[in-house]
Write an enzyme that holds these catalytic residues in place. Structure first.
Site, PDB file in Angstrom:
ATOM      1  N   ARG A  76       0.810  -1.217   0.000  1.00 47.01           N
ATOM      2  CA  ARG A  76       0.000   0.000   0.000  1.00 47.01           C
ATOM      3  C   ARG A  76       0.849   1.274   0.000  1.00 47.01           C
ATOM      4  O   ARG A  76       0.539   2.228  -0.719  1.00 47.01           O
ATOM      5  CB  ARG A  76      -0.884  -0.016   1.254  1.00 47.01           C
ATOM      6  CG  ARG A  76      -1.888   1.120   1.332  1.00 47.01           C
ATOM      7  CD  ARG A  76      -2.486   1.195   2.736  1.00 47.01           C
ATOM      8  NE  ARG A  76      -2.880  -0.098   3.265  1.00 47.01           N
ATOM      9  CZ  ARG A  76      -4.082  -0.643   3.109  1.00 47.01           C
ATOM     10  NH1 ARG A  76      -5.016   0.006   2.459  1.00 47.01           N
ATOM     11  NH2 ARG A  76      -4.348  -1.828   3.616  1.00 47.01           N
ATOM     12  N   ARG A 107     -13.275  -1.189  -0.924  1.00 44.81           N
ATOM     13  CA  ARG A 107     -12.725  -1.006   0.418  1.00 44.81           C
ATOM     14  C   ARG A 107     -13.681  -0.259   1.362  1.00 44.81           C
ATOM     15  O   ARG A 107     -13.696  -0.517   2.550  1.00 44.81           O
ATOM     16  CB  ARG A 107     -11.368  -0.294   0.343  1.00 44.81           C
ATOM     17  CG  ARG A 107     -10.331  -1.101  -0.449  1.00 44.81           C
ATOM     18  CD  ARG A 107      -8.914  -0.578  -0.286  1.00 44.81           C
ATOM     19  NE  ARG A 107      -8.442  -0.768   1.072  1.00 44.81           N
ATOM     20  CZ  ARG A 107      -8.423   0.162   1.999  1.00 44.81           C
ATOM     21  NH1 ARG A 107      -8.818   1.382   1.716  1.00 44.81           N
ATOM     22  NH2 ARG A 107      -8.008  -0.116   3.206  1.00 44.81           N
ATOM     23  N   CYS A 122     -26.165  -2.166  -7.980  1.00 49.14           N
ATOM     24  CA  CYS A 122     -27.464  -2.444  -7.402  1.00 49.14           C
ATOM     25  C   CYS A 122     -27.281  -2.909  -5.955  1.00 49.14           C
ATOM     26  O   CYS A 122     -27.479  -4.083  -5.634  1.00 49.14           O
ATOM     27  CB  CYS A 122     -28.162  -3.510  -8.241  1.00 49.14           C
ATOM     28  SG  CYS A 122     -29.889  -3.616  -7.817  1.00 49.14           S
TER      29      CYS A 122
END
Ligand SMILES: Cc1ncc(COP(=O)(O)O)c(C=O)c1O
Ligand SMILES: N[C@@H](CCCC[NH3+])C(=O)O
Length: 465
Positions: free
Chosen positions: A321, A362, A393
């Site tokens: 990350r 996330r 949806c």
């Protein structure tokens, strides 16, 4: 549509402040080259987002190549300096991997951590030298192990007792001695979301230190001539901001490392402290610079080795990350806006964009917070508290839970969500048959497609009539 302003909204997270100037970019969150031009339009690597959207469409992941590579090199240099050349940085490809990224990593002198056959295939296709590749995973398939051993990859990180035999069998089949690490569960409760915390006892990764299974695994590996035990590994979790957890983990791991010498007369040459370094997604987060991190970890490791009276092993880390995350923003186009009355009579403005949980899971999965900005123009309109949602949806399809955006935001505007370089494209899905966005690397005024946009044809091609 009227602007609800600040007052009309019932829930504002305590850390979220209305900006002094709605056109300002939050510091420390964007890739280095990103700024707002005099015309109000966001620019990255010398290219305006209007031009990017016109040529490549939206949604799109827009990656600042120089930023990505500078962060990779900053980790490499900081750890080389802190450990006097006795350290390696493995970029954790799970954060985001494609052939171009694997090449950058190799060119810039880093190693590559993979955790599946697919990631390994990307690394091999990019011609990353096999000895610079690691393979992780709690359930590596026999075919994945076989491929890794056949390719001559530098380390397989063993994650279960069963796997010891599987790796040894593959090594025998190929007539090699396979270098391995053992992933140890050190029992640290990392202060992060439960789903991204990986070194407490009750979870699927690693072999328990406290329960004695790690020691059993060490004996078993050492007794197998097809395997060479290079070191022990620990990874305590992800999006972590202080070194306390790493300190406890390193101390416990080094204790076990020292016991191998005492009990087996074997000096393991290396140790792997994993990744997990946090980045800033919003003003709440205050990440450590690689240099400070490297200096603190070196201090911990060297002090502990001195106390244990052992030589300092070569140290690896596995940041994902912290290298990929800040390099990228997602560019979306606004489709619809809706003011919705919520509890206590407040109003929430729902801004729908042309992507959503299929390109950023996330927020739904970890309750992650993101920020965003109006990217295609500046605005003098008063700020309105908005929720940026996707087109799926699903009511949990939220990209940015709360953000102040200009009250004149309108359909057709471009929004940019920063910090999406890690665990967004790599965790993307085709939910609702929404094709996955491309990744565009921008550098020196040029845009290069490094992952192309998926098409409806790609999706339909999977269906068998
Ligand atoms: C073993 C291992 N190494 C490295 C990483 C990379 O973590 P991060 O992207 O938080 O640095 C992970 C993911 O959490 C991991 O499981
Ligand atoms: N995918 C997670 C991190 C877990 C990394 C793998 N151990 C995230 O987005 O934060």
């Amino acid at each position: 549509m009227h602007s609800p302003g600040y007052g009309g909204v019932a829930t504002v997270p305590s850390w979220l402040r209305p900006p002094d100037n709605i056109n300002d970019l939050l510091p420390g969150i964007w890739a280095q080259s990103v700024h707002r031009g005099d015309d109000g339009v966001l620019r990255v690597g010398g290219v305006s987002v209007d031009d990017i959207a016109a040529e490549f469409g939206t949604p799109a992941f827009v990656l600042d190549e120089a930023d990505f590579r500078a962060r990779a090199v900053a980790f490499k240099d900081a750890f080389a300096a802190a450990f006097q050349g006795n350290a390696d940085v493995y970029y954790a490809g799970k954060a985001f991997l494609c052939t171009a990224v694997a090449r950058w990593i190799a060119e810039d002198g880093l190693m590559l951590d993979t955790c599946s056959g697919g990631e390994l295939a990307v690394a091999l296709r990019a011609e990353v030298p096999p000895e610079k590749i690691a393979l992780h995973g709690n359930n590596k398939l026999e075919s994945e192990i076989d491929r890794a051993v056949a390719a001559g990859i530098g380390r397989i990180v063993i994650d279960s007792m069963i796997e010891i035999d599987r790796v040894a069998e593959a090594a025998q089949r190929h007539g090699v001695v396979q270098p391995v690490f053992i992933r140890v569960t050190v029992g640290v409760e990392a202060h992060t979301h439960e789903y991204v915390s990986t070194a407490h006892e009750d979870q699927k990764f690693g072999l328990s230190l406290a329960g004695g299974v790690a020691a059993e695994a060490i004996s078993k590996v050492l007794a197998n001539p097809a395997l060479r035990l290079v070191g022990l590994h620990s990874h305590i979790g992800s999006q972590i901001f202080d070194t306390q957890g790493f300190e406890v983990a390193a101390r416990r791991l080094l204790g076990l490392h020292a016991s191998v010498e005492k009990n087996h007369g074997v000096v393991l040459p290396e140790i792997d402290l994993g990744g997990g370094y946090g980045i800033a997604y919003t003003s709440q987060h205050d990440p450590l610079e690689p240099k400070l991190l490297a200096d603190q970890l070196a201090d911990i490791v060297i002090r502990e080795c001195r106390a244990l009276e052992i030589a300092v092993p070569r140290v690896s880390i596995e940041p994902g990350r912290a290298i990929a995350g800040p390099s990228t923003f997602t560019l979306y186009r606004v489709g619809t806006l809706k003011d919705v009355t919520i509890d206590h009579g407040g109003v929430r403005r729902y801004v729908s964009v042309d992507g959503g949980m299929s390109d950023n899971i996330r927020t739904a999965l970890y309750d992650a917070d993101y920020s965003c900005t109006l990217a295609s123009r500046g605005s003098d309109a008063p700020a309105a508290l908005c929720r940026v949602v996707g087109k799926h949806c699903e009511s949990g399809d939220i990209v940015v839970r709360d953000e102040f955006l200009p009250g004149d935001l309108a359909p057709g505007d471009l929004l940019a969500v920063p910090g999406t370089g890690a665990y967004c494209r790599s965790m993307a899905s085709q939910y609702n048959h929404v094709p996955r966005p491309p990744v565009l690397a921008v550098r020196d005024g040029k845009v290069r497609v490094i992952v192309r946009r998926e098409t409806e044809e790609d999706l339909l091609a999977l269906d068998v009539d």
